[in-house]
Design a protein around this motif. Structure first.
Motif, PDB file in Angstrom:
ATOM      1  N   ILE A 197      86.861  21.204  16.890  1.00 56.27           N
ATOM      2  CA  ILE A 197      85.713  20.734  16.014  1.00 56.27           C
ATOM      3  C   ILE A 197      85.792  20.425  14.537  1.00 56.27           C
ATOM      4  CG2 ILE A 197      83.552  21.977  15.004  1.00 56.27           C
ATOM      5  CD1 ILE A 197      83.179  21.183  17.922  1.00 56.27           C
ATOM      6  N   THR A 231      84.614  17.400  12.100  1.00 51.96           N
ATOM      7  CA  THR A 231      83.472  17.852  10.965  1.00 51.96           C
ATOM      8  C   THR A 231      83.226  16.963   9.940  1.00 51.96           C
ATOM      9  OG1 THR A 231      84.194  20.303  11.516  1.00 51.96           O
ATOM     10  CG2 THR A 231      82.844  19.757   9.266  1.00 51.96           C
ATOM     11  N   TYR A 268      77.594  14.592  21.118  1.00 50.50           N
ATOM     12  CA  TYR A 268      76.741  15.764  21.192  1.00 50.50           C
ATOM     13  C   TYR A 268      76.807  16.205  19.636  1.00 50.50           C
ATOM     14  CZ  TYR A 268      75.269  20.350  22.500  1.00 50.50           C
ATOM     15  OH  TYR A 268      74.412  21.513  22.746  1.00 50.50           O
ATOM     16  N   ALA A 269      77.729  16.402  19.228  1.00 48.60           N
ATOM     17  CA  ALA A 269      77.820  17.093  17.921  1.00 48.60           C
ATOM     18  C   ALA A 269      77.113  16.394  16.971  1.00 48.60           C
ATOM     19  CB  ALA A 269      79.121  17.541  17.353  1.00 48.60           C
ATOM     20  N   ASN A 320      72.981  16.563  14.949  1.00 45.93           N
ATOM     21  CA  ASN A 320      72.368  17.430  13.849  1.00 45.93           C
ATOM     22  C   ASN A 320      72.223  16.325  12.943  1.00 45.93           C
ATOM     23  OD1 ASN A 320      75.234  16.689  12.740  1.00 45.93           O
ATOM     24  ND2 ASN A 320      75.867  18.818  13.013  1.00 45.93           N
ATOM     25  N   TRP A 379      82.407  23.678  22.997  1.00 45.06           N
ATOM     26  CA  TRP A 379      80.899  23.173  23.068  1.00 45.06           C
ATOM     27  C   TRP A 379      80.111  24.130  22.250  1.00 45.06           C
ATOM     28  CZ3 TRP A 379      79.763  18.569  24.308  1.00 45.06           C
ATOM     29  CH2 TRP A 379      80.726  17.823  24.934  1.00 45.06           C
ATOM     30  N   ALA A 406      79.968  23.352  18.708  1.00 47.69           N
ATOM     31  CA  ALA A 406      79.099  22.140  18.511  1.00 47.69           C
ATOM     32  C   ALA A 406      77.709  22.612  18.550  1.00 47.69           C
ATOM     33  CB  ALA A 406      79.439  21.128  19.494  1.00 47.69           C
ATOM     34  N   THR A 407      77.308  23.475  19.585  1.00 48.24           N
ATOM     35  CA  THR A 407      75.962  23.822  19.800  1.00 48.24           C
ATOM     36  C   THR A 407      75.392  24.724  18.780  1.00 48.24           C
ATOM     37  OG1 THR A 407      76.312  23.818  22.079  1.00 48.24           O
ATOM     38  CG2 THR A 407      74.331  24.846  21.514  1.00 48.24           C
TER      39      THR A 407
END
Length: 482
Positions: free
Chosen positions: A45, A49, A118-119, A122, A171, A174-175
């Protein structure tokens, strides 16, 4: 109508409560996540970032600051900013979606492709909240922002820990980020009375753009400055090394953001309202600097004092390497709230160009320094990063002095006594407790002894800011009872 002083006090109170609760929740859930996940999970992650951070900065484009500097922005201005952010946010997500394979190639890690796509969602979620956030920020509605932030942190951490417990690895991190941004966006809409309309006019955006584009560039450079080590560690070392550094950085960041986030929510609106009142403005600045120094130096130096005990007891000795890095980062962490405050002073003077070039200089210096010393190892890179951030406080002050007359001697009087007192207290605490063998007892003893000693030193020295803080708390408690 509340006076500016009352609004500022309430803003600091709610900002402080918001940051304390958010960081307390982050502490509790961060310990759980640190126990459940590995350094490699955090490293995955940490390597990506910077990309959503830059994208969200791009869609914001500095308009929150620009709207704050307008005396009375109306629906037309907010609506223009809202639709601009939605369009840019959608475009940025689409761009990064297709760039995910290139990001994975840079880090030599194919697993990053689906994780990025996926991440980075946001970015879309955040694009719907910029105008609402700007409205609350402009009107010093810190209470509403605080409630939204605290709820979002609680919800996102519960989801993150639940997924980590189920074995979802990176994950879950990320969620956690997606849930935070999504819940915060929904609650900001609920708290803000302003709503967009379909009559889109980008005229206000173009008029603000000359100012805001400099704030935008500054925001991007700040993201680079904060993530430069993650970027280089992820490429030249390993996800494990990146994760260990990121764990140390996150705990350091949680600690100094307690101070930085509290003051940041009121600094620019208050100083912008005091434009043209040089004596009152200087007095407000000096009081804020003393408040920051009074809290930041003991808080961060204290974290460095107990870093080893905290890391091992909280998230086990698999993170022990992070403890040494955290001790170094806490030195620069102590001055990071001053960085933010001084940059906000520059912005409140309408000098976004100065803010840009100062941040640009720090970014370039960070990149050059890190590229030059990375062969020496991670610890050397962290030491260099810390030394550079300490030096850059003086660079920020140089520009603030030219804009406001806040002299070097005054600045040293407002900061240095607190730094010296905090260092002396931590040194005395270290030697007084060095004989304790049990790690848990040592942690509690060092926190207790350091807190009592620092308070005693402030009382003996008759520090005015301590009396003001105590009086403010007493008044609030007295009013509640009556």
């Amino acid at each position: 109508m509340e006076s500016l002083k009352e609004k500022t006090a309430k803003g600091i109170l709610w900002g402080g409560m918001n940051n304390f609760i958010q960081q307390a929740l982050g502490l509790c859930f961060g310990i759980m996540m640190g126990r459940l996940l590995s350094p490699d999970d955090y490293g995955m992650i940490a390597m990506i970032t910077i990309f959503p951070q830059i994208a969200i900065t791009l869609q914001n484009s500095g308009f929150t600051v620009a709207l704050t500097n307008i005396k009375q922005p109306g629906h037309r201005e907010y609506n223009s900013v809202f639709w601009f952010n939605v369009i840019v946010g959608t475009a940025m997500y689409a761009l990064l979606f297709f760039c995910a394979p290139l990001i994975a190639d840079y880090y030599h890690t194919d697993k990053l492709v689906p994780l990025c796509r996926y991440a980075f969602l946001n970015i879309l979620f955040a694009s719907f909240a910029t105008a609402q956030s700007a409205y609350l920020f402009k009107n010093l509605m810190v209470k509403q922002q605080a409630k939204a932030g605290m709820t979002a942190v609680l919800c996102s951490n519960i989801v993150g820990v639940s997924m980590a417990f189920s074995g979802m690895g990176y994950w879950s991190l990320a969620t956690q980020g997606l849930v935070f941004v999504g819940v915060n966006t929904v609650l900001l809409w609920r708290c803000s009375p302003w709503r967009p309309s379909l009559r889109i006019d980008f005229g206000p955006v173009w008029r603000m753009f000359r100012f805001s584009v400099k704030v935008l560039a500054t925001g991007i450079l700040n993201n680079v400055n904060s993530n430069v080590l993650n970027i280089l560690l992820g490429r030249y070392f390993s996800p494990y090394a990146t994760g260990c550094y990121n764990q140390a950085y996150q705990w350091d960041n949680k600690c100094y953001y307690l101070v930085q986030g509290t003051v940041q929510q009121v600094t620019q609106p208050v100083l912008a309202d005091l434009s043209g009142q040089s004596s009152r403005r200087l007095g407000a600045m000096r009081k804020m600097v003393r408040l920051i120094s009074f809290v930041s130096f003991p808080l961060l130096f204290g974290l460095g004092l107990v870093a080893r005990e905290f890391i091992v007891l909280a998230i086990t000795d698999k993170w022990l390497f992070s403890a040494g890095l955290m001790q170094i980062l806490c030195i620069s962490g102590a001055v990071m709230p001053l960085h933010t405050f001084l940059s906000n002073v520059v912005l409140s003077c309408g000098r976004s160009g100065v803010n840009l070039w100062c941040t640009c200089g720090l970014g370039l210096a960070s990149i050059v320094l890190m590229v030059c010393i990375w062969p020496l190892g991670i610890r050397s890179m962290v030491v260099g990063y810390t030394a550079l951030n300490l030096l850059w406080v003086l660079v920020w002050h140089f520009f603030v002095r030219r804009l406001t007359g806040y002299g070097f001697v005054m600045f040293m009087r407002d900061t240095l006594p607190f730094a010296i007192a905090a260092m002396a207290v931590m040194a005395a605490t270290y030697f007084a407790t060095a004989w304790i063998g049990n790690m848990a007892v040592l942690l509690v003893a060092r926190i207790a002894v350091a807190a009592v000693l620092y308070y005693a030193v402030m009382r003996v020295a008759r520090v005015h800011i301590l009396n003001e803080c105590q009086q403010f708390i007493v008044n609030k408690l007295f009013k509640r009872k009556h």
